[in-house]
Design a protein around this motif. Structure first.
Motif: not given
Length: 309
Positions: A235-262
Motif C-alpha cells: 500500500g505504500i506507493k511512494a515516500c519522501h524525507a523531511q529534514l528538520f533543522t531544530l533550535s536547541e529547545e526543540y532538539y532537547s524536547l525531542l531527545q527527552s521525549l524519545n528517551n522517555t519513550d525508549n
C-alpha cells in the motif's frame, strides 16, 4: 500534542531551560505552553494546565497571550477551547510574518496561575544536496532506502529526520493518506544512539512522531550521507524525507521525549526514568523553533502529482 499534555499533566516542578525532576513535585498547578515557530505567517500556541499531585485538574481561564518577534508585538487570535484527555486546552495563534533568524518570545497569563514565558529562535533550513531512492537487502530483509547527501557547514546544527510514506490501499473506499514510517536506525550510525546490546536490554527503537534526532558535529567540514531504511509495506506507493533543522529547545524536547519513550525498563521500575525537558519560566512545556526541507516524493507512478502539492 495530546501526548505531551498527558505526559506533563502531573508534573509540578518549576524550571527554566532545564530538565523536570520528577522527584521534586510541588503542590501548585502550572501553565503548560507549547509553540513551535517556523518561517510562516502564524504560530500556533497551545496552552493547558498541570494537575497537582493529589489534586484535581484545574479550570483554565486564559486572560492574556503575548508574542513578540524581535521585540515587536504581534497580533494574537483566540482559536478554540477544548478538552483533551480530561485536560482543558486553549489554542491561540500569533499572526504575522516570521522568518528564519527571528527571535520569538511568548508569555501567557491565566486566572489563578503564575505567568509562563519562553523564547526561541527560528533556525535556517539545511537543504540536502541530493536525495536518492533504492531497494537494499539488510539483515535478511528488503528495505526501501532513501539516501540524503547532507552538506558541510560552518556551525553546529541540530536536526530531526522523518520518512513519510504515501499509503494508497487497493480498496477504493479507503482514501490515500500520508503515514510516518519507522526507520531501521541500526543501519545508520548517525541515528543509532544505542548499541545492539542496549536495544535488547531495555530500550525500544521507538521515536516520538517518528522524528529521529541527530546533529552535524561529526561531519561539519565533510558533509555526510544519511541512509534511511524503511520496511517495504503493502500500500505504500511512494515516500519522501523531511529534514528538520531544530533550535536547541526543540532538539532537547525531542531527545527527552524519545528517551522517555525508549526507556522500557524504567516503565517497569527496573531503571531510572529519564527526565523531561522544559524551557518555560513559571511553568513547563516548550517554545522551540524549527525549519523544514523536504525531498520530492519518490517511487510510484504518480509521484509528480504528489510532489506538486
Amino acid at each position: 500534542m495530546k501526548h505531551l499534555f498527558l505526559f506533563l499533566g502531573t508534573i509540578l516542578f518549576l524550571s527554566c531551560h532545564d530538565n523536570i525532576d520528577l522527584q521534586r513535585f510541588g503542590k501548585e498547578s502550572r501553565l503548560v505552553v507549547y509553540a513551535f515557530p517556523t518561517d510562516s505567517d502564524s504560530i500556533r500556541i497551545t496552552i493547558s494546565a498541570s494537575q497537582p499531585l493529589g489534586g484535581s485538574i484545574p479550570a483554565l481561564h486564559v486572560t492574556e497571550v503575548r508574542c513578540t518577534t524581535n521585540g515587536h508585538n504581534g497580533r494574537i487570535v483566540h482559536a478554540k477551547d477544548t478538552v483533551e484527555g480530561r485536560f482543558p486546552v486553549s489554542t491561540w495563534y500569533a499572526i504575522g510574518k516570521h522568518r528564519c533568524g527571528d527571535e520569538i518570545r511568548i508569555a501567557v497569563r491565566a486566572e489563578g496561575l503564575p505567568e509562563a514565558t519562553g523564547s526561541t529562535r527560528i533556525p535556517s533550513p539545511t537543504v540536502p544536496e541530493e536525495a536518492a531512492l533504492d531497494t537494499v537487502y539488510y539483515k535478511g530483509n528488503l528495505y526501501t532506502q532513501i539516501r540524503l547527501n547532507l552538506p558541510s557547514a560552518r556551525h553546529q546544527s541540530r536536526h530531526a529526520v522523518r520518512v513519510v510514506g504515501w499509503y494508497a490501499p487497493e480498496d477504493a473506499d479507503v482514501p490515500p493518506r500520508p503515514e510516518f514510517m519507522e526507520v531501521e536506525t541500526t543501519a545508520e550510525p548517525l541515528l543509532n544512539h544505542h548499541s545492539n546490546v542496549e536495544l535488547g536490554f531495555g530500550s525500544a527503537d521507538d521515536f516520538y512522531h517518528r522524528m529521529y534526532t541527530f546533529d552535524n558535529s561529526t561531519f561539519l567540514s565533510s558533509g555526510a550521507v544519511l541512509h534511511l531504511n524503511v520496511w517495504q509495506q503493502p500500500g505504500i506507493k511512494a515516500c519522501h524525507a523531511q529534514l528538520f533543522t531544530l533550535s536547541e529547545e526543540y532538539y532537547s524536547l525531542l531527545q527527552s521525549l524519545n528517551n522517555t519513550d525508549n526507556n522500557v525498563m524504567a516503565s517497569h521500575g527496573l531503571a531510572f526514568a529519564f527526565s523531561s525537558y522544559t524551557n518555560i519560566r513559571g511553568g513547563y512545556g516548550c517554545i522551540g523553533g524549527y525549519s523544514l526541507a523536504e525531498t520530492p516524493w519518490m517511487g510510484g507512478g504518480s509521484e509528480k502529482g504528489r510532489g506538486s502539492e
